[in-house]
Design a protein around this motif. Structure first.
Motif, PDB file in Angstrom:
ATOM      1  N   PRO A  47     -48.066 -11.158  -9.957  1.00 17.46           N
ATOM      2  CA  PRO A  47     -48.397  -9.814 -10.445  1.00 17.46           C
ATOM      3  C   PRO A  47     -48.636  -9.709 -11.955  1.00 17.46           C
ATOM      4  N   ASN A  48     -47.822 -10.353 -12.761  1.00 14.01           N
ATOM      5  CA  ASN A  48     -48.025 -10.193 -14.200  1.00 14.01           C
ATOM      6  C   ASN A  48     -48.575 -11.469 -14.843  1.00 14.01           C
ATOM      7  N   THR A 253     -42.088  -9.497  -3.660  1.00 15.48           N
ATOM      8  CA  THR A 253     -42.344  -9.088  -5.050  1.00 15.48           C
ATOM      9  C   THR A 253     -43.818  -9.239  -5.397  1.00 15.48           C
TER      10      THR A 253
HETATM   11  C1  LIG Z   1     -44.863  -6.679 -14.088  1.00 10.55           C
HETATM   12  O1  LIG Z   1     -44.779  -5.988 -15.323  1.00 10.55           O
HETATM   13  C2  LIG Z   1     -44.401  -4.625 -15.198  1.00 10.55           C
HETATM   14  C3  LIG Z   1     -44.503  -3.985 -16.575  1.00 10.55           C
HETATM   15  O2  LIG Z   1     -44.238  -4.908 -17.594  1.00 10.55           O
HETATM   16  C4  LIG Z   1     -43.027  -4.541 -14.606  1.00 10.55           C
HETATM   17  O3  LIG Z   1     -42.604  -3.203 -14.473  1.00 10.55           O
HETATM   18  C5  LIG Z   1     -43.018  -5.196 -13.245  1.00 10.55           C
HETATM   19  O4  LIG Z   1     -41.728  -5.223 -12.686  1.00 10.55           O
HETATM   20  C6  LIG Z   1     -43.545  -6.623 -13.349  1.00 10.55           C
HETATM   21  N1  LIG Z   1     -43.696  -7.128 -12.009  1.00 10.55           N
HETATM   22  C7  LIG Z   1     -43.152  -8.269 -11.604  1.00 10.55           C
HETATM   23  C8  LIG Z   1     -43.345  -8.629 -10.170  1.00 10.55           C
HETATM   24  O5  LIG Z   1     -42.562  -9.002 -12.330  1.00 10.55           O
END
Ligand SMILES: *[C@@H]1O[C@H](CO)[C@@H](O)[C@H](O)[C@H]1NC(C)=O
Ligand SMILES: *[C@@H]1O[C@H](CO)[C@@H](O)[C@H](O)[C@H]1NC(C)=O
Length: 368
Positions: A47-48, A253
């Protein structure tokens, strides 16, 4: 063999062939695991991940959703808002009933009568999503599917659908480039599939819903098996439809969606429709069994009628003096004077009553 039996056998063979042909797609669907087109876990950046920006974008950044009107019920608001918040750079279109009808009448007038004529509102909600994807491209998301991460990685395919468990695909999350050949095929198939089945839920599933889409998807892959071989090559077939697998859909996730399965969709039958949507395969199997049983029952009844007819025909009209009279084939209760004296043997033979004929002759001799 009698001609009626031949005709019946012919009709039965035609019907069975037709049924088998129909059922074969369903059986093939049952066995289809979509592995050839599955979006692999390894293809999707986390995701990030910083790798996200390196992927090409083919599907336009548009999110489509549908509802009766602009007043989204409170239980769907968090799901809708999650998608809006994550995709502020995407265009967002809510297809209300009024907007959908206006769009179909303007862009697809040939479909407007079918669209207006759908008996169940959910059929319009189902079909409009295929038309807007075929026209504008983008990603369609059901209102009860909340976004959990940005859709960007999915935009690098020409089209994708979502796999459902245990089999088939759903129409609650779909994406495509504009004019994608699969979705063009889907909208062309809607009129042909607009048939009424005994149960409204089967009608919905098979005319516009997941069953309709799954059958076309399966046929689509079968028809283009040779083109599927280009998968992964530079000249990959544009019509290829990738499949979002359950783990990538929800529950992890790295999944794209949160399911906000509530209870209010289009009308009061929503729960049942959702249940049918999840269990359409079971229902289809049950339907097939019912149809086959009916066929067998008809066969049995027809057999009975034939038997009855044969018994009746056992009484044949013959007469020594040309006037017709009834000759019983069983027993010797009737006066032998009424039985034929000359040349009835071919008739007896035809009826397979040789034994009885002998009996009659004996009586006749005795009489004489
Ligand atoms: C990705 O980044 C966002 C904002 O920084 C955060 O809220 C989210 O939990 C992150 N997602 C994961 C899967 O790490
Ligand atoms: C939208 O539809 C719902 C459900 O039919 C209805 O209760 C509501 O009043 C409608 N809202 C508007 C603005 O028409």
């Amino acid at each position: 063999m009698r001609r009626s039996v031949l005709v019946f056998l012919l009709i039965t063979v035609v019907i069975l062939t037709f049924l088998l042909h129909e059922v074969s797609t369903l059986i093939a669907l049952l066995l289809e695991d979509a592995s050839a087109d599955a979006i692999q876990k390894s293809e999707l950046p986390a995701p990030n991940s910083t790798l996200l920006s390196t992927r090409p974008q083919l599907i336009p950044k548009i999110i489509h959703q549908t509802y009766i009107n602009e007043t989204i019920p409170p239980q769907w608001l968090p799901a809708q808002q999650a998608c809006l918040d994550l995709h502020q750079d995407y265009e967002y279109i809510l297809w209300t009933d009024a907007k959908s009808l206006e769009f179909i009448e303007k862009e697809y007038p040939w479909f407007a009568p079918t669209f207006r004529g759908y008996q169940h509102p959910i059929q319009r909600a189902d079909s409009i999503r295929y038309f807007v994807l075929a026209t504008y491209g983008g990603v369609y998301i059901d209102l009860d599917d909340g976004c959990k991460r940005r859709l960007d990685p999915l935009l690098s395919y020409n089209a994708f659908l979502r796999r459902t468990v245990p089999t088939g695909i759903s129409n609650d999350v779909m994406g495509a480039i504009p004019q994608h050949p699969f979705f063009l095929r889907v909208i062309e198939s809607l009129q042909g599939a607009n048939r009424k089945w005994v149960l409204p839920y089967i009608t919905i599933m098979a005319s516009t819903g997941p069953l309709f889409l799954s059958v076309i998807w399966k046929k689509w892959m079968g028809e283009h098996a040779d083109l599927e071989d280009t998968a992964g090559t530079a000249e990959e077939w544009k019509g290829r439809v990738r499949v979002l697998m359950p783990d990538e859909y929800s529950g992890h996730t790295w999944s794209f969606f949160n399911e906000f399965k509530g209870n209010s969709w289009h009308g009061k039958d929503a729960k049942l429709i959702f249940w049918m949507g999840k269990n359409w395969l079971l229902l289809t199997a049950a339907g097939t069994v019912i149809v086959l049983s009916l066929g067998l029952a008809m066969w049995w009844i027809y057999g009975r009628i034939l038997l009855l007819g044969q018994k009746r025909r056992g009484y044949v009209a013959v007469g020594s003096n040309g006037s017709p009279s009834l000759v019983p084939t069983r027993g010797t209760s009737r006066s032998p004077r009424n039985s034929p004296r000359k040349g009835p043997s071919s008739l007896w033979k035809r009826l397979g009553m040789e034994g009885k004929k002998e009996r009659y002759e004996l009586v006749e001799q005795h009489d004489a």
